[in-house]
Write a protein that holds these residues in place. Structure first.
Motif, short mmCIF file in Angstrom:
data_model
loop_
_atom_site.label_atom_id
_atom_site.label_comp_id
_atom_site.label_asym_id
_atom_site.label_seq_id
_atom_site.Cartn_x
_atom_site.Cartn_y
_atom_site.Cartn_z
N ASP A 13 29.42 -5.77 10.55
CA ASP A 13 29.79 -6.92 9.92
C ASP A 13 31.12 -7.60 10.23
O ASP A 13 31.88 -6.36 10.32
CB ASP A 13 30.10 -7.66 8.48
N GLY A 16 34.04 -13.47 10.82
CA GLY A 16 33.98 -14.85 11.30
C GLY A 16 35.32 -15.63 11.07
O GLY A 16 36.67 -15.29 11.12
N GLN A 29 32.34 -22.72 8.96
CA GLN A 29 32.65 -21.19 9.80
C GLN A 29 31.25 -19.42 10.37
O GLN A 29 30.16 -20.95 10.01
CB GLN A 29 32.46 -20.03 7.93
N HIS A 30 31.78 -18.83 10.98
CA HIS A 30 30.52 -18.70 11.42
C HIS A 30 30.58 -17.23 11.49
O HIS A 30 31.56 -16.27 10.53
CB HIS A 30 31.04 -18.50 13.21
N HIS A 31 29.14 -16.12 11.23
CA HIS A 31 29.22 -15.40 10.99
C HIS A 31 28.38 -14.58 11.71
O HIS A 31 27.75 -14.94 12.49
CB HIS A 31 27.86 -15.01 9.50
N GLN A 33 28.29 -10.55 14.02
CA GLN A 33 27.42 -9.30 13.54
C GLN A 33 27.40 -8.89 15.15
O GLN A 33 26.52 -9.21 16.09
CB GLN A 33 25.98 -9.28 12.79
N ILE A 55 25.54 -14.14 16.20
CA ILE A 55 26.41 -15.41 15.87
C ILE A 55 25.55 -15.89 14.93
O ILE A 55 24.53 -16.18 15.69
CB ILE A 55 27.53 -15.63 17.16
N THR A 56 26.28 -16.37 13.80
CA THR A 56 24.79 -17.06 12.45
C THR A 56 25.71 -18.42 12.58
O THR A 56 26.33 -18.44 11.89
CB THR A 56 24.12 -16.63 11.64
N CYS A 57 25.18 -19.55 12.31
CA CYS A 57 26.01 -21.18 11.73
C CYS A 57 25.53 -21.02 10.51
O CYS A 57 24.61 -20.09 10.07
CB CYS A 57 25.38 -21.92 12.41
N THR A 58 26.76 -20.80 9.95
CA THR A 58 26.70 -21.25 8.11
C THR A 58 26.16 -22.21 8.10
O THR A 58 25.72 -22.70 6.97
CB THR A 58 27.74 -20.15 7.25
#
Length: 76
Positions: A13, A16, A29-31, A33, A55-58
């Motif tokens: 991780d 972000g 906020q982005h996650h 990895q 990248i994942t959108c919260t």
């Protein structure tokens, strides 16, 4: 002679950052990895064969793969 080799994938991780996500258009906020695949010899990682950044959108949960340059822009 007996050689034991294989591939190992590790996930890490990364911090972000607030940014506008490309799919939902929200400033959230982005996650971030990092996924790295490493060649192992006798269970010891020798070198990295490939790297990918996800990248994942919260907000919406949509994920995508980004390039190293885009990752650097998010981290700076």
């Amino acid at each position: 002679m007996f050689l034991l080799f294989g591939l190992k994938t590790t996930l890490r991780d990364l911090p972000g950052r607030m940014a506008t996500f490309q799919y939902c258009g929200q400033f959230v906020q982005h996650h971030l990895q990092e996924r790295a695949t490493k060649l192992t010899l006798f269970f010891i990682p020798v070198f990295t064969t490939s790297k990918a950044f996800n990248i994942t959108c919260t907000n919406c949960g949509q994920g995508s793969t980004i390039k190293s340059r885009q990752k650097n822009a998010l981290l700076s």
